[in-house]
Scaffold this motif. Structure first.
Motif, short mmCIF file in Angstrom:
data_model
loop_
_atom_site.label_atom_id
_atom_site.label_comp_id
_atom_site.label_asym_id
_atom_site.label_seq_id
_atom_site.Cartn_x
_atom_site.Cartn_y
_atom_site.Cartn_z
N LEU A 1 0.81 -1.21 0.00
CA LEU A 1 0.00 0.00 0.00
C LEU A 1 0.84 1.27 0.00
CD1 LEU A 1 -2.84 -0.97 2.51
CD2 LEU A 1 -2.85 -1.09 0.02
N ARG A 2 2.14 1.13 -0.10
CA ARG A 2 3.02 2.30 -0.06
C ARG A 2 3.36 2.76 -1.47
NH1 ARG A 2 7.21 -0.34 4.33
NH2 ARG A 2 5.75 -0.44 6.08
N ILE A 3 3.28 4.06 -1.68
CA ILE A 3 3.67 4.67 -2.94
C ILE A 3 4.70 5.76 -2.63
CG2 ILE A 3 2.92 6.09 -4.89
CD1 ILE A 3 0.30 4.72 -4.89
N GLU A 4 5.81 5.73 -3.35
CA GLU A 4 6.86 6.71 -3.09
C GLU A 4 6.36 8.13 -3.33
OE1 GLU A 4 11.40 7.81 -4.64
OE2 GLU A 4 10.37 5.99 -5.32
N LYS A 5 5.64 8.33 -4.40
CA LYS A 5 5.12 9.66 -4.74
C LYS A 5 3.68 9.82 -4.25
CE LYS A 5 8.03 10.01 -8.89
NZ LYS A 5 8.05 10.18 -10.37
N TRP A 6 3.44 9.49 -3.00
CA TRP A 6 2.08 9.53 -2.49
C TRP A 6 1.47 10.93 -2.51
CZ3 TRP A 6 0.80 12.50 1.66
CH2 TRP A 6 1.83 12.89 2.52
N PRO A 7 2.23 12.03 -2.29
CA PRO A 7 1.58 13.34 -2.40
C PRO A 7 0.98 13.60 -3.78
CG PRO A 7 3.71 13.55 -1.29
CD PRO A 7 3.66 12.18 -1.86
N LEU A 8 1.68 13.15 -4.83
CA LEU A 8 1.15 13.31 -6.18
C LEU A 8 -0.09 12.43 -6.36
CD1 LEU A 8 1.32 14.43 -9.04
CD2 LEU A 8 2.93 12.58 -9.60
N ALA A 9 -0.06 11.21 -5.81
CA ALA A 9 -1.21 10.32 -5.91
C ALA A 9 -2.44 10.93 -5.23
CB ALA A 9 -0.89 8.96 -5.29
N VAL A 10 -2.22 11.59 -4.09
CA VAL A 10 -3.32 12.25 -3.38
C VAL A 10 -3.79 13.47 -4.18
CG1 VAL A 10 -3.91 13.56 -1.30
CG2 VAL A 10 -2.60 11.42 -1.12
N ALA A 11 -2.86 14.23 -4.75
CA ALA A 11 -3.23 15.41 -5.54
C ALA A 11 -4.10 15.02 -6.73
CB ALA A 11 -1.97 16.14 -6.01
N ARG A 12 -3.82 13.87 -7.32
CA ARG A 12 -4.64 13.40 -8.44
C ARG A 12 -6.09 13.19 -7.99
NH1 ARG A 12 -3.74 8.66 -10.07
NH2 ARG A 12 -4.30 8.91 -12.27
N GLY A 13 -6.26 12.62 -6.80
CA GLY A 13 -7.61 12.41 -6.28
C GLY A 13 -8.32 13.71 -5.97
N LEU A 14 -7.59 14.67 -5.40
CA LEU A 14 -8.19 15.97 -5.10
C LEU A 14 -8.61 16.69 -6.38
CD1 LEU A 14 -5.80 17.21 -2.25
CD2 LEU A 14 -8.07 16.16 -2.02
N SER A 15 -7.82 16.50 -7.43
CA SER A 15 -8.17 17.09 -8.72
C SER A 15 -9.47 16.48 -9.25
CB SER A 15 -7.03 16.88 -9.72
OG SER A 15 -7.33 17.46 -10.97
N VAL A 16 -9.63 15.19 -9.06
CA VAL A 16 -10.87 14.53 -9.49
C VAL A 16 -12.06 15.06 -8.69
CG1 VAL A 16 -12.10 12.32 -9.51
CG2 VAL A 16 -9.74 12.44 -10.31
N ALA A 17 -11.87 15.27 -7.39
CA ALA A 17 -12.96 15.80 -6.56
C ALA A 17 -13.39 17.18 -7.05
CB ALA A 17 -12.51 15.87 -5.10
N LEU A 18 -12.41 18.03 -7.38
CA LEU A 18 -12.73 19.36 -7.88
C LEU A 18 -13.41 19.28 -9.25
CD1 LEU A 18 -12.59 22.40 -7.51
CD2 LEU A 18 -10.27 22.36 -8.45
N ALA A 19 -12.95 18.34 -10.08
CA ALA A 19 -13.56 18.15 -11.40
C ALA A 19 -15.02 17.75 -11.26
CB ALA A 19 -12.78 17.10 -12.18
N GLN A 20 -15.31 16.83 -10.35
CA GLN A 20 -16.69 16.38 -10.18
C GLN A 20 -17.57 17.47 -9.61
OE1 GLN A 20 -16.49 12.74 -7.95
NE2 GLN A 20 -16.01 11.52 -9.75
N LEU A 21 -17.01 18.31 -8.75
CA LEU A 21 -17.79 19.43 -8.23
C LEU A 21 -18.19 20.37 -9.37
CD1 LEU A 21 -18.96 21.06 -5.89
CD2 LEU A 21 -16.70 22.13 -5.59
N CYS A 22 -17.25 20.69 -10.24
CA CYS A 22 -17.56 21.54 -11.40
C CYS A 22 -18.57 20.84 -12.32
CB CYS A 22 -16.29 21.85 -12.18
SG CYS A 22 -15.10 22.89 -11.33
N PHE A 23 -18.39 19.54 -12.52
CA PHE A 23 -19.25 18.78 -13.42
C PHE A 23 -20.68 18.74 -12.89
CE2 PHE A 23 -20.84 14.63 -15.02
CZ PHE A 23 -20.76 14.90 -16.38
N TYR A 24 -20.85 18.48 -11.61
CA TYR A 24 -22.18 18.40 -11.02
C TYR A 24 -22.85 19.76 -11.00
CZ TYR A 24 -21.55 13.59 -9.41
OH TYR A 24 -21.37 12.23 -9.35
N ALA A 25 -22.09 20.82 -10.71
CA ALA A 25 -22.65 22.16 -10.74
C ALA A 25 -23.10 22.53 -12.15
CB ALA A 25 -21.63 23.17 -10.22
N ALA A 26 -22.35 22.09 -13.15
CA ALA A 26 -22.73 22.36 -14.54
C ALA A 26 -24.01 21.62 -14.90
CB ALA A 26 -21.60 21.96 -15.47
#
Length: 300
Positions: free
Chosen positions: A76-101
């Motif tokens: 379960l360990r990823i060396e670049k875990w901050p980037l992996a988390v940032a990818r998920g946060l980007s998806v969350a923001l994308a879905q917020l924009c998508f649902y609002a649209a």
């Protein structure tokens, strides 16, 4: 295995991948319909939070069942875990924009402007990965940009700030697509998906807490629709991931434009939407730009 057998095996795999992609797009259409039905009673941040939290369950279940994800401490360990988390946060923001649209625009308009993600993939590939852009890609970007402007019509009475939301969603969706190439081959798709889905769920809940107040679910029917929205959305993401693991993106990407046609059809049949004057001819330029990029990638 002979060349003839390899050809038929490869073709069968490609057909399965395309069918998985179509199934994923159907899931996303169903999710979008549910969001539009629920939007009059629940805010977009609420629905995004429900979607991301509920969407983890079926995806994790199937990933564990297929052996893609095994719960061992070291796995379960990823060396670049901050980037992996940032990818998920980007998806969350994308879905917020998508649902609002979806709460403000027609299904087909949201789907069409959302297809600009292929243009932003090129731009972010240059900015993040340092890729070189030739005249074909530059030309495709210009054509796609003209198509977006034609649909948005800034400065006219038809312009709406809400129309920028699916474009913002496309930018946020493009970020995880580009940055996945920064992870080594030793990191499985299942583990990347786990990080992204959990981060998206946490990010969506936090954004909802700041942007709105969670309202009480008004009926059992609404509760069932919200549950279906989350599960169907999670299944759609999983099906798309499996499709892109089975076949090259350059093969599957052209079929993604089917989402514009299906969204137009569902919008017309269910909500009486027919934004022909809004979409044409800008939609032709957006699709043409994406096809030009994919054609050039295949040639390369």
């Amino acid at each position: 295995m002979s060349a003839h057998q390899s050809f038929h095996t490869g073709r069968a795999t490609a057909i399965r991948a395309v069918l998985l992609l179509f199934s994923a797009m159907l899931c996303f259409d169903m999710m979008s319909i549910l969001v539009k039905l629920l939007s009059p009673r629940y805010a977009a941040p609420e629905l995004s939070a429900y979607r991301n939290v509920l969407g983890i369950v079926p995806s994790l279940g199937l990933l564990i069942w297929t052996g893609e994800l095994r719960f061992r401490g070291s796995s379960l360990r990823i060396e670049k875990w901050p980037l992996a988390v940032a990818r998920g946060l980007s998806v969350a923001l994308a879905q917020l924009c998508f649902y609002a649209a979806l709460a403000r625009l027609e299904l087909a308009t949201v789907a069409t402007l959302g297809q600009t993600y292929s243009l932003f993939v090129v731009i972010l590939s240059v900015a993040i990965l340092g890729e070189r852009v030739g005249p074909w890609r530059v030309g495709a970007l210009v054509i796609g940009f003209v198509g977006v402007v034609w649909i948005l019509r800034p400065g006219s009475d038809a312009f709406s700030l809400a129309a920028l939301l699916p474009v913002g969603a496309a930018i946020c969706y493009a970020f995880p697509m580009v940055t996945v190439r920064l992870f080594g081959s030793e990191v499985s798709n299942g583990l990347l998906y786990l990080y992204a889905s959990v981060a998206a769920a946490v990010g969506a809940v936090v954004m909802a807490a700041f942007l709105t107040e969670f309202s009480a679910i008004q009926s059992w029917l609404d509760g069932g629709l919200i549950f279906l929205m989350g599960v169907i959305g999670g299944v759609g993401v999983l099906l798309m991931m499996l499709a892109y693991r089975m076949a090259a993106p350059s093969l599957l990407a052209p079929f993604g434009y089917f989402a514009i046609l299906s969204a137009f059809s569902f919008g017309w049949l269910i909500f009486g939407e027919a934004p022909v004057d809004t979409l044409f001819p800008g939609v032709l330029l957006i699709v043409g730009a994406g096809v030009l990029i994919m054609w050039r990638e295949n040639r390369a």
